[in-house]
Design an enzyme around this catalytic site. Sequence first.
Site, PDB file in Angstrom:
ATOM      1  N   LYS A   1       0.871  -1.262   0.407  1.00 53.82           N
ATOM      2  CA  LYS A   1      -0.072   0.577   0.078  1.00 53.82           C
ATOM      3  C   LYS A   1       1.021   1.277   0.053  1.00 53.82           C
ATOM      4  O   LYS A   1       0.146   2.058   0.505  1.00 53.82           O
ATOM      5  CB  LYS A   1      -0.857   0.603   0.882  1.00 53.82           C
ATOM      6  CG  LYS A   1      -1.697  -1.274   1.426  1.00 53.82           C
ATOM      7  CD  LYS A   1      -2.793  -1.382   0.050  1.00 53.82           C
ATOM      8  CE  LYS A   1      -3.157  -0.682  -0.620  1.00 53.82           C
ATOM      9  NZ  LYS A   1      -3.893  -1.573  -1.493  1.00 53.82           N
TER      10      LYS A   1
ATOM     11  N   HIS B   1       7.347  -7.263  -2.436  1.00 52.14           N
ATOM     12  CA  HIS B   1       7.148  -6.573  -0.475  1.00 52.14           C
ATOM     13  C   HIS B   1       8.458  -7.720   0.093  1.00 52.14           C
ATOM     14  O   HIS B   1       7.855  -7.287   1.436  1.00 52.14           O
ATOM     15  CB  HIS B   1       5.750  -6.509  -0.961  1.00 52.14           C
ATOM     16  CG  HIS B   1       4.814  -6.615  -1.037  1.00 52.14           C
ATOM     17  ND1 HIS B   1       5.269  -5.180  -1.655  1.00 52.14           N
ATOM     18  CD2 HIS B   1       3.437  -6.623  -1.740  1.00 52.14           C
ATOM     19  CE1 HIS B   1       4.283  -4.915  -2.002  1.00 52.14           C
ATOM     20  NE2 HIS B   1       2.651  -5.989  -2.067  1.00 52.14           N
TER      21      HIS B   1
ATOM     22  N   SER C   1      -5.083   3.138   3.683  1.00 46.56           N
ATOM     23  CA  SER C   1      -5.823   1.593   2.592  1.00 46.56           C
ATOM     24  C   SER C   1      -5.183   0.524   3.021  1.00 46.56           C
ATOM     25  O   SER C   1      -6.148   0.401   2.028  1.00 46.56           O
ATOM     26  CB  SER C   1      -4.614   2.435   1.487  1.00 46.56           C
ATOM     27  OG  SER C   1      -4.013   2.352   0.037  1.00 46.56           O
TER      28      SER C   1
HETATM   29  P1  A3P Z   1      -5.277   5.044  -1.291  1.00 44.25           P
HETATM   30  O1  A3P Z   1      -5.927   3.907  -0.926  1.00 44.25           O
HETATM   31  O2  A3P Z   1      -4.711   5.689   0.009  1.00 44.25           O
HETATM   32  O3  A3P Z   1      -5.841   6.040  -3.031  1.00 44.25           O
HETATM   33  P2  A3P Z   1      -0.390  -0.951  -3.900  1.00 44.25           P
HETATM   34  O4  A3P Z   1      -0.173  -0.513  -5.244  1.00 44.25           O
HETATM   35  O5  A3P Z   1       1.549  -0.722  -2.668  1.00 44.25           O
HETATM   36  O6  A3P Z   1      -1.334  -1.476  -3.014  1.00 44.25           O
HETATM   37  O7  A3P Z   1      -0.416   0.842  -2.774  1.00 44.25           O
HETATM   38  C1  A3P Z   1      -1.958   1.207  -3.064  1.00 44.25           C
HETATM   39  C2  A3P Z   1      -1.804   2.506  -2.807  1.00 44.25           C
HETATM   40  O8  A3P Z   1      -1.488   3.634  -4.150  1.00 44.25           O
HETATM   41  C3  A3P Z   1      -3.599   3.134  -2.953  1.00 44.25           C
HETATM   42  O9  A3P Z   1      -4.028   4.445  -2.134  1.00 44.25           O
HETATM   43  C4  A3P Z   1      -3.943   3.573  -4.332  1.00 44.25           C
HETATM   44  O10 A3P Z   1      -4.491   4.901  -4.494  1.00 44.25           O
HETATM   45  C5  A3P Z   1      -2.014   4.376  -4.144  1.00 44.25           C
HETATM   46  N1  A3P Z   1      -2.014   4.796  -5.971  1.00 44.25           N
HETATM   47  C6  A3P Z   1      -2.182   4.209  -6.902  1.00 44.25           C
HETATM   48  N2  A3P Z   1      -1.944   4.727  -8.389  1.00 44.25           N
HETATM   49  C7  A3P Z   1      -1.316   6.003  -7.740  1.00 44.25           C
HETATM   50  C8  A3P Z   1      -1.029   7.194  -8.742  1.00 44.25           C
HETATM   51  N3  A3P Z   1      -1.146   7.336  -9.540  1.00 44.25           N
HETATM   52  N4  A3P Z   1      -1.283   8.244  -8.097  1.00 44.25           N
HETATM   53  C9  A3P Z   1      -1.858   8.901  -7.019  1.00 44.25           C
HETATM   54  N5  A3P Z   1      -2.005   7.316  -6.020  1.00 44.25           N
HETATM   55  C10 A3P Z   1      -1.972   5.715  -6.429  1.00 44.25           C
END
Ligand code: A3P
Length: 287
Positions: free
Chosen positions: A45, A100, A130
């Site tokens: 996340k 990870h 998140s």
């Molecule tokens: P949120 O739940 O706060 O929106 P991961 O990919 O490591 O699982 O992380 C997911 C988080 O990264 C989510 O956060 C997601 O919305 C955010 N995320 C993914 N793409 C993004 C982008 N282009 N800009 C900003 N945040 C992004």
Amino acid sequence: METSDKYMYYHGLMLPNVVHTEESLKYARTFKVQDEDVFAITYPKSGTTWMQEILPLVMNGGDLTPVQTVPNWDRVPWLEETRAALVLNDRPSPRAMATHLPYHLMPPSFFTCKAKVIYVTRNPKDIAVSSFHFHNMASFLDDPGTFDQFLDKFLSGQVLFGKWTDHVKSWRNADIGNRILFVTYEEMVQDLNGVLCRFAQFLGREMSQEVLEKVANHCQFSNMKNNTMSNYSLVPQDLMDSSKSPFLRKGTTGDWRNHFSPEQEAKFSAVIKQEMKGTGFKFPWDD
Ligand code: A3P
């Protein structure tokens, strides 16, 4: 530690069964990393999916084909997940991968080669938020309980890939010289163009101003949200129910303020500060 049939344990780390098996972890352990390989490394996340969009674009002169035609999990596969063996074996270097895994669980070949790492850190309060929403929408994860209960699990490391502090410390202490670049999710939100320039320089790639702007535009949250290859809409709804919470949820910094009570914030910050004490690591959200 609580046990659940949804998870397996690997060196004490809790991993979801849906994408991890004994075989996939053996594959990761014995993987032959090559000099030109590039890893996006994150605690869950922290912006992994974002890096899965960015890396192929920066590494291939802004060619949009991979991000428009290949799902993120095959485009930049997680080394430890089941898809890795299926997609990486025939893929020529330079390969972009995600993981990870903490530093000490990387395959032996990683430590002796020249492969590069981009490590993304994010404010752990926003990660917890998140992750809480992710647990509510993903049926292959345990119900998170109340937000308060989930925060306790997060702080004690009873969550995917263990404690955030252990992960960050393991990679901040990585003994791989200038093969690693540290960036924060917050910097990416604030100045994506600047971060993309740093990535290009670090990876030895040229990007004209025109390509840089095209890549930055494509990787904006709103555009990624509409990209079927990146927004997890290809995953069946019974596994990920985006009507409960979309995977690409808010994409902002500081959403923790909408979730934490003052008491929760004080407790959370105290634990994180205590565990990071003496490391000298300064993060942008400390102030
Ligand atoms: P949120 O739940 O706060 O929106 P991961 O990919 O490591 O699982 O992380 C997911 C988080 O990264 C989510 O956060 C997601 O919305 C955010 N995320 C993914 N793409 C993004 C982008 N282009 N800009 C900003 N945040 C992004």
